[in-house]
Motif scaffolding. Structure first.
Motif, mmCIF file in Angstrom:
data_model
loop_
_atom_site.group_PDB
_atom_site.id
_atom_site.type_symbol
_atom_site.label_atom_id
_atom_site.label_comp_id
_atom_site.label_asym_id
_atom_site.label_seq_id
_atom_site.Cartn_x
_atom_site.Cartn_y
_atom_site.Cartn_z
ATOM 1 N N THR A 1 67.074 -70.686 72.502
ATOM 2 C CA THR A 1 67.780 -71.332 71.386
ATOM 3 C C THR A 1 68.908 -72.205 71.932
ATOM 4 O O THR A 1 69.086 -73.360 71.515
ATOM 5 C CB THR A 1 68.351 -70.261 70.431
ATOM 6 N N ASP B 1 69.271 -75.933 69.914
ATOM 7 C CA ASP B 1 69.016 -75.742 68.484
ATOM 8 C C ASP B 1 70.340 -75.627 67.722
ATOM 9 O O ASP B 1 71.181 -74.811 68.084
ATOM 10 C CB ASP B 1 68.215 -74.443 68.240
ATOM 11 N N PRO B 2 70.535 -76.412 66.656
ATOM 12 C CA PRO B 2 71.769 -76.292 65.876
ATOM 13 C C PRO B 2 71.761 -75.063 64.985
ATOM 14 O O PRO B 2 72.801 -74.599 64.537
ATOM 15 C CB PRO B 2 71.794 -77.575 65.039
ATOM 16 N N ILE B 3 70.553 -74.573 64.712
ATOM 17 C CA ILE B 3 70.399 -73.412 63.836
ATOM 18 C C ILE B 3 69.605 -72.359 64.588
ATOM 19 O O ILE B 3 68.632 -72.668 65.273
ATOM 20 C CB ILE B 3 69.679 -73.826 62.532
ATOM 21 N N TRP C 1 68.907 -67.354 58.607
ATOM 22 C CA TRP C 1 69.363 -68.234 59.673
ATOM 23 C C TRP C 1 70.882 -68.235 59.762
ATOM 24 O O TRP C 1 71.580 -67.821 58.838
ATOM 25 C CB TRP C 1 68.850 -69.665 59.438
ATOM 26 N N VAL C 2 71.372 -68.709 60.920
ATOM 27 C CA VAL C 2 72.817 -68.876 61.153
ATOM 28 C C VAL C 2 73.014 -70.192 61.911
ATOM 29 O O VAL C 2 72.099 -70.673 62.577
ATOM 30 C CB VAL C 2 73.412 -67.719 61.998
ATOM 31 N N PHE C 3 74.195 -70.754 61.805
ATOM 32 C CA PHE C 3 74.526 -71.923 62.618
ATOM 33 C C PHE C 3 74.879 -71.474 64.038
ATOM 34 O O PHE C 3 75.415 -70.391 64.236
ATOM 35 C CB PHE C 3 75.726 -72.674 62.030
ATOM 36 N N VAL C 4 74.588 -72.356 64.994
ATOM 37 C CA VAL C 4 74.989 -72.128 66.384
ATOM 38 C C VAL C 4 76.268 -72.925 66.626
ATOM 39 O O VAL C 4 76.337 -74.113 66.293
ATOM 40 C CB VAL C 4 73.890 -72.609 67.365
ATOM 41 N N ARG C 5 77.282 -72.268 67.200
ATOM 42 C CA ARG C 5 78.523 -72.988 67.512
ATOM 43 C C ARG C 5 78.333 -73.830 68.766
ATOM 44 O O ARG C 5 77.650 -73.423 69.701
ATOM 45 C CB ARG C 5 79.652 -71.985 67.768
ATOM 46 N N LYS C 6 79.010 -74.981 68.811
ATOM 47 C CA LYS C 6 78.930 -75.831 70.009
ATOM 48 C C LYS C 6 79.504 -75.074 71.210
ATOM 49 O O LYS C 6 80.556 -74.459 71.115
ATOM 50 C CB LYS C 6 79.735 -77.117 69.785
ATOM 51 N N GLU D 1 78.489 -72.423 72.594
ATOM 52 C CA GLU D 1 78.298 -70.971 72.560
ATOM 53 C C GLU D 1 77.248 -70.548 73.592
ATOM 54 O O GLU D 1 76.245 -71.234 73.778
ATOM 55 C CB GLU D 1 77.815 -70.580 71.149
ATOM 56 N N LEU E 1 76.343 -65.866 70.993
ATOM 57 C CA LEU E 1 75.572 -66.062 69.762
ATOM 58 C C LEU E 1 74.956 -64.742 69.303
ATOM 59 O O LEU E 1 74.979 -64.417 68.111
ATOM 60 C CB LEU E 1 74.481 -67.116 70.000
#
Length: 199
Positions: free
Chosen positions: A111, A116-118, A140-145, A147, A152
């Protein structure tokens, strides 16, 4: 609802605690390593612990009698077809991706690697093919920049797994069945281990 829990490590322990809070009957805990922290937590709770004869596969004889559902939590062993047939509702596991994307052992790492942003998590039916069974629950969840995979997992995907597993268990208790939505194979991607195996 009698459950056989197969797992390891911290996620195994948090899953054990989540199941106990829900008042289900944990008939047995199966581990690949007798020193694993899940084995210790189960013994402390007075739950029967079985160590797999073969760390790669769980045999039917290792599933507790009269099991309704097998739940896996951080288990890298395959649940044999015979073992799945030994449980009334079969088995479910949690995979930290939006299946069928990132099937495999390194889903969270892929991921991040793919940018992947999500991200997401899936509770799925255990089946012959790895991570290919029908979906019982997904979110789903957002991925932090910036991270890392570990960040995550700890921040978002492990807690999501606990919530989704809990929702599916509640559904199974109420309906005596499991939700099942087939995966769409055209979107399947693989997430093999990124680090070479140590010999």
């Amino acid at each position: 609802m009698r459950i056989t829990l197969v797992g390891s490590r911290h996620f195994g322990v948090t899953t054990l605690n989540m199941l106990r809070e829900r008042g289900v009957d944990i008939a047995r805990v199966i581990v690949h390593d007798p020193e694993d922290r899940l084995a210790g937590a189960a013994k402390a709770a007075g739950i029967d612990v079985v160590v797999q004869a073969d760390p790669r596969i769980v045999a039917a004889s290792e599933i507790a009698p009269d099991t309704d559902l097998i739940v896996t939590a951080h288990s890298h062993a395959r649940i044999s077809r015979e073992a799945l047939h030994a449980a009334r509702l079969g088995g479910i596991g949690y995979h930290p991706s939006l299946l069928p994307r990132h099937r495999g052992i390194a889903a969270v790492e892929w991921t991040i690697k793919e940018g992947d942003p999500i991200a997401g998590g899936s509770v799925y039916h255990l089946a012959e093919r790895m991570d290919a069974g029908a979906i019982a629950a997904q979110d789903w969840v957002f991925v932090r920049k910036g991270e890392t995979a570990r960040e995550l997992w700890e921040r978002a995907l492990a807690p999501l797994g606990q919530r989704l597993l809990g929702e599916v268990i509640d559904y199974a208790k109420a309906h005596k069945s499991l939700p099942a939505k087939p995966q769409d194979e055209q979107f399947a991607t693989l997430a093999p281990n990124l680090t070479p195996a140590k010999h």
